[in-house]
Write a protein that holds these residues in place. Structure first.
Motif, PDB file in Angstrom:
ATOM      1  N   MET A 136       0.716  -1.241   0.063  1.00 44.74           N
ATOM      2  CA  MET A 136       0.068   0.061  -0.068  1.00 44.74           C
ATOM      3  C   MET A 136       0.931   1.162   0.006  1.00 44.74           C
ATOM      4  O   MET A 136       0.592   2.252  -0.629  1.00 44.74           O
ATOM      5  CB  MET A 136      -0.888  -0.056   1.248  1.00 44.74           C
ATOM      6  CG  MET A 136      -1.934  -1.045   1.361  1.00 44.74           C
ATOM      7  SD  MET A 136      -2.723  -1.523  -0.513  1.00 44.74           S
ATOM      8  CE  MET A 136      -3.602   0.309  -0.472  1.00 44.74           C
ATOM      9  N   MET A 139       2.254   1.933  -3.518  1.00 48.93           N
ATOM     10  CA  MET A 139       1.310   2.265  -4.448  1.00 48.93           C
ATOM     11  C   MET A 139       1.057   3.777  -4.241  1.00 48.93           C
ATOM     12  O   MET A 139       0.679   4.589  -5.064  1.00 48.93           O
ATOM     13  CB  MET A 139       0.020   1.402  -4.546  1.00 48.93           C
ATOM     14  CG  MET A 139       0.055  -0.084  -4.875  1.00 48.93           C
ATOM     15  SD  MET A 139       0.757  -0.062  -6.273  1.00 48.93           S
ATOM     16  CE  MET A 139      -0.534   0.340  -7.327  1.00 48.93           C
ATOM     17  N   MET A 140       0.867   4.260  -3.017  1.00 46.48           N
ATOM     18  CA  MET A 140       0.756   5.534  -2.571  1.00 46.48           C
ATOM     19  C   MET A 140       2.204   6.444  -2.911  1.00 46.48           C
ATOM     20  O   MET A 140       1.447   7.546  -3.439  1.00 46.48           O
ATOM     21  CB  MET A 140       0.641   5.742  -0.891  1.00 46.48           C
ATOM     22  CG  MET A 140      -0.549   4.951  -0.500  1.00 46.48           C
ATOM     23  SD  MET A 140      -2.050   5.869  -0.952  1.00 46.48           S
ATOM     24  CE  MET A 140      -3.292   5.028  -0.114  1.00 46.48           C
ATOM     25  N   THR A 143       1.610   6.765  -6.777  1.00 46.89           N
ATOM     26  CA  THR A 143       0.492   7.837  -7.171  1.00 46.89           C
ATOM     27  C   THR A 143       0.847   9.245  -6.921  1.00 46.89           C
ATOM     28  O   THR A 143       0.558  10.220  -7.679  1.00 46.89           O
ATOM     29  CB  THR A 143      -0.598   7.399  -6.403  1.00 46.89           C
ATOM     30  OG1 THR A 143      -1.108   5.780  -6.753  1.00 46.89           O
ATOM     31  CG2 THR A 143      -2.029   8.142  -6.646  1.00 46.89           C
ATOM     32  N   SER A 229     -10.463   6.675 -12.201  1.00 45.42           N
ATOM     33  CA  SER A 229     -10.176   5.573 -11.017  1.00 45.42           C
ATOM     34  C   SER A 229     -11.393   4.775 -10.852  1.00 45.42           C
ATOM     35  O   SER A 229     -11.323   3.856 -10.223  1.00 45.42           O
ATOM     36  CB  SER A 229      -9.831   6.482  -9.996  1.00 45.42           C
ATOM     37  OG  SER A 229      -8.833   7.196  -9.988  1.00 45.42           O
ATOM     38  N   ASN A 370      -2.796   2.913 -10.830  1.00 49.32           N
ATOM     39  CA  ASN A 370      -2.484   2.824  -9.328  1.00 49.32           C
ATOM     40  C   ASN A 370      -3.578   2.648  -8.545  1.00 49.32           C
ATOM     41  O   ASN A 370      -3.812   1.869  -7.515  1.00 49.32           O
ATOM     42  CB  ASN A 370      -1.500   3.588  -9.143  1.00 49.32           C
ATOM     43  CG  ASN A 370      -0.244   3.483  -9.697  1.00 49.32           C
ATOM     44  OD1 ASN A 370       0.100   2.226 -10.411  1.00 49.32           O
ATOM     45  ND2 ASN A 370       0.722   4.623  -9.640  1.00 49.32           N
ATOM     46  N   SER A 371      -4.416   3.647  -8.732  1.00 54.61           N
ATOM     47  CA  SER A 371      -5.758   3.660  -7.879  1.00 54.61           C
ATOM     48  C   SER A 371      -6.597   2.421  -7.906  1.00 54.61           C
ATOM     49  O   SER A 371      -7.234   2.057  -6.838  1.00 54.61           O
ATOM     50  CB  SER A 371      -6.536   4.857  -8.007  1.00 54.61           C
ATOM     51  OG  SER A 371      -5.622   6.340  -7.840  1.00 54.61           O
ATOM     52  N   THR A 374      -4.990  -0.237  -6.126  1.00 54.62           N
ATOM     53  CA  THR A 374      -4.787  -0.179  -4.481  1.00 54.62           C
ATOM     54  C   THR A 374      -6.405  -0.516  -4.140  1.00 54.62           C
ATOM     55  O   THR A 374      -6.275  -1.106  -3.011  1.00 54.62           O
ATOM     56  CB  THR A 374      -4.552   1.268  -4.353  1.00 54.62           C
ATOM     57  OG1 THR A 374      -3.268   1.573  -5.047  1.00 54.62           O
ATOM     58  CG2 THR A 374      -4.179   1.370  -2.851  1.00 54.62           C
ATOM     59  N   ARG A 375      -7.274   0.081  -4.734  1.00 58.90           N
ATOM     60  CA  ARG A 375      -8.412  -0.366  -4.330  1.00 58.90           C
ATOM     61  C   ARG A 375      -8.869  -1.706  -4.289  1.00 58.90           C
ATOM     62  O   ARG A 375      -9.454  -2.160  -3.441  1.00 58.90           O
ATOM     63  CB  ARG A 375      -9.584   0.386  -5.034  1.00 58.90           C
ATOM     64  CG  ARG A 375     -11.141   0.427  -4.792  1.00 58.90           C
ATOM     65  CD  ARG A 375     -11.929   1.075  -5.499  1.00 58.90           C
ATOM     66  NE  ARG A 375     -12.461   0.435  -6.575  1.00 58.90           N
ATOM     67  CZ  ARG A 375     -12.151   0.714  -7.978  1.00 58.90           C
ATOM     68  NH1 ARG A 375     -11.415   1.754  -8.309  1.00 58.90           N
ATOM     69  NH2 ARG A 375     -12.599   0.017  -9.059  1.00 58.90           N
ATOM     70  N   ALA A 389     -11.854   1.883   0.900  1.00 59.14           N
ATOM     71  CA  ALA A 389     -10.902   1.554  -0.157  1.00 59.14           C
ATOM     72  C   ALA A 389     -11.026   2.720  -1.100  1.00 59.14           C
ATOM     73  O   ALA A 389      -9.722   3.056  -1.619  1.00 59.14           O
ATOM     74  CB  ALA A 389     -11.422   0.267  -0.778  1.00 59.14           C
ATOM     75  N   TRP A 392      -8.823   5.600   0.489  1.00 56.46           N
ATOM     76  CA  TRP A 392      -7.319   5.355   0.661  1.00 56.46           C
ATOM     77  C   TRP A 392      -6.614   5.385  -0.767  1.00 56.46           C
ATOM     78  O   TRP A 392      -5.681   5.604  -0.846  1.00 56.46           O
ATOM     79  CB  TRP A 392      -7.073   4.140   1.292  1.00 56.46           C
ATOM     80  CG  TRP A 392      -7.351   4.170   3.145  1.00 56.46           C
ATOM     81  CD1 TRP A 392      -8.132   3.558   3.637  1.00 56.46           C
ATOM     82  CD2 TRP A 392      -6.649   5.075   3.855  1.00 56.46           C
ATOM     83  NE1 TRP A 392      -8.418   4.043   4.935  1.00 56.46           N
ATOM     84  CE2 TRP A 392      -7.232   4.857   5.043  1.00 56.46           C
ATOM     85  CE3 TRP A 392      -5.728   6.135   3.743  1.00 56.46           C
ATOM     86  CZ2 TRP A 392      -6.817   5.681   6.010  1.00 56.46           C
ATOM     87  CZ3 TRP A 392      -4.926   6.712   4.680  1.00 56.46           C
ATOM     88  CH2 TRP A 392      -5.794   6.611   6.111  1.00 56.46           C
ATOM     89  N   SER A 393      -7.614   4.711  -1.882  1.00 58.01           N
ATOM     90  CA  SER A 393      -7.019   4.794  -3.033  1.00 58.01           C
ATOM     91  C   SER A 393      -7.050   6.011  -4.021  1.00 58.01           C
ATOM     92  O   SER A 393      -6.211   6.106  -4.737  1.00 58.01           O
ATOM     93  CB  SER A 393      -7.643   3.627  -3.851  1.00 58.01           C
ATOM     94  OG  SER A 393      -8.928   3.641  -4.078  1.00 58.01           O
TER      95      SER A 393
END
Length: 544
Positions: A136, A139-140, A143, A229, A370-371, A374-375, A389, A392-393
Motif C-alpha cells: 500500500m 502504491m501511494m 500515485t 479511477s 495505481n488507484s 490499490t482499491r 478503499a 485510501w486509493s
C-alpha cells in the motif's frame, strides 16, 4: 534432475466488473478457488503484450528526476547503480515467479496467486500483513509522485493555452490567498538562447522558501483523472498500448531536443560528489516486481518469463541512462522534473506538446491504474470496506500530494520511498521468499560453515503452507546445490528456470549476495539522506 511440472485445463471465462470481489476468496480453500478461477480473464497476453505491460510498469514518474541525479553525482556512479539495479530487479522478478511455481498446485501457474498471497504461502499471516502494508505504501508513493510530476506539467499547459501566459494557485502557507505565476519574458531571457531561457525560467511557482499551494494545474488534473479511477483493469488494455507508444515517441523527441539544445551546456564529470539521491531514485524506477504475479496469471503459457523480464528491464535501463546523461548535459542546472523544463516557453512548440502528451499519456494515465490496483488490493485483501478503499486509493493520494509540490520535493519523495519501501518490497521480499521456497530458514552469509543445525523431524520451520516443513529440506543460505542431493529443493526445477544451466547450483548464493548488496546500497543511501537532513537543520536551509 527433478522437475516440477503439471497440467491443467486453461479455459475459463472473462471477469465482469461485478464479479471482481469474488477474488477475495481465491485463497479460501480449493472449492472457493475453483469458483474464483471461473471468473478470471483468459491467459492471452502475448510476448509483445508482456513487454509492453512490463515496460510501462517500469517506466514512471521516477524518470523525470534523472537529469538532476546525474548532474549531482556524475556519470559513473549512477550508471553503475543502474546496471546493478537492472540485474537485481530482473533476478528478483524471475526468482519471485520461480517461487510462485513452487507453491503446491501452481507449477504451471494454474492458480490465481497474487503478490501478497505469495508471502502468505511462505511466511503465514504475518508475511501477508507485512506485504500488504508495504504494498500500500508503494502504491501511494507511485500515485503521489505521478500526481506531482503531472501537475507541474499541467500548470505549464495552462500557461501555454492562456493568452496572458499565466497560471494561478491557492496559497495556504505562509500566506493565504490567490497567487499568479508567469514565466519571465524580459528581452535578455528571450533573446539569450534556449539555454539562457531555461536558466532563468524556474518550475511553476518555484520559491526559495517553503510554501504550500494548490495550483490550477493540480485541480484540473484531478478533475480529468479522478473519474478514470472508477474503471476496471480490463478497461486499461488499450490504454497500456497507447502509453507504451507515447513513451517511445516522447522519449525519442526529448533526446532529439536535448541534442538540439546542446550537449555541452553542463560539463558532466565522472564523479560529482553528491550521491544522496542516486540509489533511492534509481530503485524507484524499478518498482515493478509487485505487479509481476498479476501479469504471470494472464500471460500465455508459451510466453517466456525470462525473455519478457530481461528485455523490458534492459531496454528501460538504456532509456533511463540516455535521458539521465543527455538531460544532465543539456541544461545548465537540470530541474527536479525535466518535463517541466521541456514544457515551458523556452522549448520549441513540438517539444512542449510532446511533454504535455508524454506527461498525461505515459505518467498521468498510470494514476488511475495505481488507484484501481490499490482499491482492489484493499477490498480483495479485506483490509477495509468499499468506501474506505475508495478513500485510501483515490481521496487520500489527491488530498496529500499537493504538500510535495515545491521544487526539490518530488526528488526527495522519490529517493526516500525508493530506500525505505519500494526497494525492500520489490527487491528484498521477493528474493527472501524465493530463498524460503528453496529450504532456507534464517539468513546467513557464512561461507565457511554452510550447514544447518539438525532439528527434529516434527519441527515446523515456517507457518506458510508452501514453506519447507522437514529438516531434510533445510539448507544454508549460501549452500551450493548438488545434483546428487535428491532432498535439495533447489534441484526441483520449475518452468521458470531463472538462471542459466551452469548457475542453477548457485541459486541460493546468488540470491543471498544480491540481498546483501542491495541492503548495503540502501543503508548507505539512507545514511547519506539522514546526514544531509541533519546538516540542513543546523545550516537553516531547506532540507530538500
Amino acid at each position: 534432475m527433478a522437475s516440477v511440472h503439471g497440467t491443467r485445463d486453461e479455459s475459463h471465462r472473462g471477469m465482469s466488473r461485478g464479479d471482481y470481489m469474488s477474488l477475495s476468496e481465491v485463497s479460501g480453500g480449493a472449492g472457493a478457488e475453483e469458483a474464483a478461477r471461473e471468473k478470471l480473464g483468459l491467459k492471452r497476453i502475448t510476448l509483445f503484450g508482456s513487454i509492453v505491460i512490463l515496460t510501462n510498469t517500469i517506466c514512471g514518474p521516477g524518470m523525470v528526476v534523472l537529469p538532476r541525479v546525474y548532474q549531482e553525482a556524475g556519470y559513473v556512479i549512477p550508471t553503475l547503480v543502474f546496471m546493478l539495479i537492472c540485474i537485481s530487479s530482473s533476478l528478483a522478478s524471475t526468482f519471485l515467479c520461480d517461487c510462485m511455481a513452487r507453491i503446491p498446485g501452481n507449477s504451471r501457474f494454474e492458480r490465481r496467486i497474487e503478490f501478497v498471497n505469495i508471502f502468505d504461502n511462505m511466511w503465514g499471516k504475518w508475511g501477508l500483513r507485512v506485504a500488504q502494508a508495504m504494498f500500500m505504501v508503494n502504491m501511494m508513493a507511485q500515485t503521489v509522485s505521478s500526481i506531482i510530476a503531472n501537475a507541474q506539467v499541467m500548470d505549464s499547459l495552462v500557461v501555454f493555452l492562456n493568452p496572458s501566459s499565466t497560471t494561478y494557485a491557492l496559497e495556504v502557507y505562509p500566506n493565504v490567498g490567490i497567487v499568479a505565476w508567469s514565466p519571465p519574458m524580459n528581452k535578455s531571457v528571450l533573446h539569450g538562447g534556449a539555454q539562457a531561457c531555461h536558466a532563468h525560467t524556474p518550475e511553476p511557482f518555484h520559491s526559495a522558501s517553503p510554501r504550500l499551494i494548490v495550483t490550477l494545474g493540480y485541480a484540473l488534473l484531478g478533475v480529468i483523472l479522478i473519474p478514470f479511477s472508477t474503471m476496471t483493469l480490463e478497461e486499461n488494455v488499450m490504454i497500456q498500448k497507447i502509453s507504451f507508444f507515447t513513451m517511445v515517441i516522447g522519449t525519442l523527441e526529448f533526446l532529439w531536443q536535448f541534442t538540439e539544445q546542446g550537449l555541452d551546456n553542463h560539463p558532466l564529470p565522472a564523479f560529482a560528489g553528491n550521491y544522496t539521491h542516486v540509489v533511492g531514485s534509481i530503485i524507484f524506477n524499478y518498482a515493478f516486481a509487485c505487479f509481476i504475479p498479476s501479469w504471470v496469471n494472464e500471460k500465455k503459457p508459451d510466453v517466456s518469463i525470462n525473455i519478457s523480464v530481461w528485455v523490458s528491464t534492459i531496454s528501460s535501463t538504456i532509456m533511463y541512462i540516455l535521458i539521465g546523461i543527455m538531460g544532465a548535459t543539456a541544461y545548465n542546472r537540470a530541474p527536479g522534473n525535466f518535463l517541466s523544463a521541456a514544457s515551458n516557453h523556452c522549448s520549441p512548440n513540438i517539444t512542449r506538446i510532446s511533454a504535455f502528451v508524454f506527461a498525461f499519456g505515459m505518467i498521468g494515465l498510470g494514476i488511475p491504474f495505481n488507484s484501481i490496483v490499490t482499491r482492489y488490493s484493499l477490498q480483495v485483501g479485506k483490509a477495509c470496506g468499499p468506501r474506505w478503499a475508495i478513500f485510501w486509493s483515490v481521496a487520500f493520494p489527491w488530498g496529500v500530494s499537493w504538500l510535495f509540490y515545491g521544487d526539490g520535493m518530488l526528488g526527495e519523495l522519490v529517493s526516500w520511498m525508493g530506500d525505505l519501501d519500494i526497494g525492500p518490497l520489490n527487491f528484498l521480499l521477493p528474493i527472501l521468499a524465493a530463498l524460503t521456497s528453496l529450504g532456507v530458514v534464517g539468513f546467513s552469509i557464512n561461507w565457511l560453515n554452510p550447514s544447518v543445525t539438525t532439528l527434529r523431524d516434527d519441527s515446523v520451520f515456517s507457518v506458510g503452507d508452501a514453506a519447507p516443513k522437514h529438516h531434510k529440506h533445510l539448507r544454508h543460505s549460501m549452500s551450493i546445490a548438488s545434483e546428487a542431493d535428491c532432498d535439495d529443493l533447489a534441484n526441483g526445477r520449475t518452468v521458470v528456470d531463472p538462471l542459466p544451466g551452469g548457475l542453477n547450483g548457485f541459486y541460493r548464493p546468488i540470491a543471498t549476495m544480491t540481498v546483501v548488496v542491495l541492503v548495503s546500497l540502501m543503508l548507505l543511501s539512507i545514511a547519506s539522506h539522514s546526514r544531509k537532513l541533519l546538516f540542513s537543520l543546523f545550516d537553516n536551509h531547506p532540507w530538500y
